[in-house]
Motif scaffolding. Structure first.
Motif, PDB file in Angstrom:
ATOM      1  N   VAL A  71      -0.662   4.807   4.254  1.00 58.60           N
ATOM      2  CA  VAL A  71      -0.658   3.710   4.499  1.00 58.60           C
ATOM      3  C   VAL A  71      -0.228   3.308   6.070  1.00 58.60           C
ATOM      4  CG1 VAL A  71      -0.317   1.151   4.005  1.00 58.60           C
ATOM      5  CG2 VAL A  71      -0.977   2.708   2.190  1.00 58.60           C
ATOM      6  N   ARG A  92      -7.344   3.461  11.359  1.00 54.23           N
ATOM      7  CA  ARG A  92      -5.857   3.406  10.559  1.00 54.23           C
ATOM      8  C   ARG A  92      -6.255   3.368   8.954  1.00 54.23           C
ATOM      9  NH1 ARG A  92      -1.483   2.610  12.779  1.00 54.23           N
ATOM     10  NH2 ARG A  92      -2.326   1.861  14.535  1.00 54.23           N
ATOM     11  N   TYR A  93      -5.407   4.116   8.391  1.00 51.03           N
ATOM     12  CA  TYR A  93      -5.380   4.250   6.906  1.00 51.03           C
ATOM     13  C   TYR A  93      -4.965   2.871   6.340  1.00 51.03           C
ATOM     14  CZ  TYR A  93      -6.624   8.950   7.074  1.00 51.03           C
ATOM     15  OH  TYR A  93      -7.578  10.054   7.526  1.00 51.03           O
ATOM     16  N   LEU A  94      -5.630   2.006   5.673  1.00 50.64           N
ATOM     17  CA  LEU A  94      -5.241   0.674   5.049  1.00 50.64           C
ATOM     18  C   LEU A  94      -4.583   0.861   3.704  1.00 50.64           C
ATOM     19  CD1 LEU A  94      -8.114  -1.625   6.160  1.00 50.64           C
ATOM     20  CD2 LEU A  94      -5.720  -1.223   7.301  1.00 50.64           C
ATOM     21  N   GLU A  95      -5.309   1.875   2.783  1.00 55.07           N
ATOM     22  CA  GLU A  95      -4.978   2.045   1.504  1.00 55.07           C
ATOM     23  C   GLU A  95      -4.911   3.566   1.346  1.00 55.07           C
ATOM     24  OE1 GLU A  95      -6.788  -0.143  -1.866  1.00 55.07           O
ATOM     25  OE2 GLU A  95      -7.425  -1.543  -0.308  1.00 55.07           O
ATOM     26  N   TRP A 104      -9.943   3.091   5.183  1.00 55.77           N
ATOM     27  CA  TRP A 104      -9.817   3.138   6.888  1.00 55.77           C
ATOM     28  C   TRP A 104     -10.475   2.177   7.542  1.00 55.77           C
ATOM     29  CZ3 TRP A 104     -11.824   7.123   4.320  1.00 55.77           C
ATOM     30  CH2 TRP A 104     -13.258   7.632   4.701  1.00 55.77           C
ATOM     31  N   THR A 105      -9.914   1.971   8.679  1.00 60.08           N
ATOM     32  CA  THR A 105     -10.675   1.370   9.706  1.00 60.08           C
ATOM     33  C   THR A 105     -11.376   2.100  10.634  1.00 60.08           C
ATOM     34  OG1 THR A 105      -8.811   1.311  11.307  1.00 60.08           O
ATOM     35  CG2 THR A 105      -8.849  -0.758   9.755  1.00 60.08           C
ATOM     36  N   VAL A 115     -15.004  -1.282   8.104  1.00 61.73           N
ATOM     37  CA  VAL A 115     -14.039  -0.816   7.260  1.00 61.73           C
ATOM     38  C   VAL A 115     -14.840   0.055   6.319  1.00 61.73           C
ATOM     39  CG1 VAL A 115     -12.234  -1.412   5.597  1.00 61.73           C
ATOM     40  CG2 VAL A 115     -12.444  -2.641   7.618  1.00 61.73           C
TER      41      VAL A 115
END
Length: 171
Positions: A71, A92-95, A104-105, A115
């Motif tokens: 994350v 970027r990794y969100l979860e 990820w974005t 996303v």
């Protein structure tokens, strides 16, 4: 030789389905003949990801693959296409839920990138993978629909890789 025949059978029976859920959402589903742990590793370990992600039918190579799968961690994929230069995809990794979920974005297009959510559900030693893309607009999704055919091919390549890794592959 036997491995190749097995991978061909696997690829033929595992169909990739694509469904447009709304003007902004696309869902791609496929079942892989491997445990979720192994499929997840193929998505999160650069040395494995590089072996299946680029469609073989496209004259392109993955020059660089950086993944900090946690994350807040980032990824950056740099592709080269002959003398045409290179292009980068990053975000970027969100979860990150091991063996179960990645979110990820996609930031290369600016703030309006989609996303992506990928879930890994193990059922009887196989993994049902669902890739969900949420775009900011209908136009954004429409402009990116070409990647679906590439996904069909790369998912076939992932099937082939998973056969070579086997169910007991270790991290």
């Amino acid at each position: 030789m036997e491995t190749r025949r097995e991978s061909e059978r696997t690829t033929a029976k595992n169909r990739t389905t694509v469904e447009r859920k709304s003007e902004r959402e696309l869902v791609v589903t496929r079942t892989f003949d491997a445990p979720a742990r192994i499929v997840f590793e193929a998505w999160t370990r650069p040395e494995l990801f590089k072996r299946w992600w680029v469609p073989k039918s496209i004259p392109m190579t993955l020059l660089s693959c950086e993944m900090d799968v946690r994350v807040g961690g980032t990824y950056r994929l740099v592709f080269g296409q002959g003398d045409s230069g290179s292009m980068a995809f990053f975000g970027r990794y969100l979860e990150v839920v091991p063996h179960s979920r990645l979110v990820w974005t996609n930031e290369e297009g600016g703030d309006g990138g989609p996303v992506t959510t990928v879930t890994f559900e193990e059922i009887g030693g196989k993994t049902r993978l669902v890739l969900h893309e949420l775009h900011v607009s209908k136009e954004s999704l429409d402009a990116n629909l070409g990647f679906v055919e590439g996904l069909r091919e790369t998912f076939g390549q992932l099937d082939e890789l998973l056969v070579t890794l086997g169910p007991d592959a270790q991290r």
